[in-house]
Motif scaffolding. Structure first.
Motif, short mmCIF file in Angstrom:
data_model
loop_
_atom_site.label_atom_id
_atom_site.label_comp_id
_atom_site.label_asym_id
_atom_site.label_seq_id
_atom_site.Cartn_x
_atom_site.Cartn_y
_atom_site.Cartn_z
N LYS A 90 2.65 4.11 -13.16
CA LYS A 90 1.30 4.11 -12.59
C LYS A 90 0.50 2.92 -13.09
O LYS A 90 -0.22 2.27 -12.33
N GLN A 150 0.83 -1.21 0.00
CA GLN A 150 0.00 0.00 0.00
C GLN A 150 0.86 1.26 0.00
O GLN A 150 0.52 2.25 -0.65
N ARG A 151 1.97 1.24 0.71
CA ARG A 151 2.86 2.40 0.74
C ARG A 151 3.47 2.64 -0.64
O ARG A 151 3.56 3.78 -1.12
N ALA A 186 1.25 6.62 -6.91
CA ALA A 186 0.10 7.46 -7.21
C ALA A 186 0.46 8.94 -7.17
O ALA A 186 -0.09 9.75 -7.92
N LYS A 187 1.42 9.29 -6.33
CA LYS A 187 1.86 10.70 -6.23
C LYS A 187 2.93 11.06 -7.25
O LYS A 187 3.29 12.21 -7.37
N SER A 188 3.43 10.06 -8.00
CA SER A 188 4.53 10.33 -8.93
C SER A 188 4.04 11.12 -10.14
O SER A 188 2.86 11.16 -10.46
N ARG A 239 2.18 1.71 -3.55
CA ARG A 239 1.11 2.22 -4.42
C ARG A 239 0.85 3.69 -4.16
O ARG A 239 0.62 4.47 -5.08
N GLY A 240 0.93 4.10 -2.91
CA GLY A 240 0.74 5.51 -2.58
C GLY A 240 1.83 6.39 -3.17
O GLY A 240 1.55 7.47 -3.70
N LEU A 241 3.08 5.92 -3.10
CA LEU A 241 4.18 6.67 -3.69
C LEU A 241 4.04 6.78 -5.20
O LEU A 241 4.29 7.83 -5.79
#
Length: 113
Positions: A24, A4-5, A11-13, A7-9
């Protein structure tokens, strides 16, 4: 790092570049289905699986790959198209590879690989 971490990184890229869009799409994962094909055109070249061309005069199921200054030869057994939820599609080949160090394979019909 947990999934999850990561995927979060991702998503912010930055997705203004091809590389960012690809990251992504890959992080989003594959859709649940892959498409199986008997033939495909890629960059102007036609590829057929071995079963499709059994009774044909032309042969488009042989593969040659160069890697690490070596050549690898094989027969195309299956073609799959992987879908990353419409963002990207990737074509994958499943091949039977020939060991060129053990010599040529000869078939009953006189064909040689």
């Amino acid at each position: 790092m947990d999934y999850q971490r990561i995927r979060g990184l991702v998503a912010k890229s930055d997705d203004s570049t091809v590389e960012g869009k690809l990251r992504k799409a890959l992080a989003g994962g594959l859709s649940s289905q892959a498409t199986s094909m008997k033939s495909v055109f890629i960059n102007g070249y036609k590829f057929d699986i071995v079963d499709r061309e059994r009774c044909r005069k032309t042969q488009n199921s042989r593969i040659m790959v160069e890697a690490d200054n070596q050549e690898f030869y094989g027969k195309l057994k299956a073609i799959y198209e992987l879908d990353y939820y419409g963002s990207y599609k990737v074509v994958m080949f499943r091949c039977d590879w020939v060991d060129i160090h053990k010599g040529l394979w000869k078939y009953g019909n006189g064909g040689v690989v």
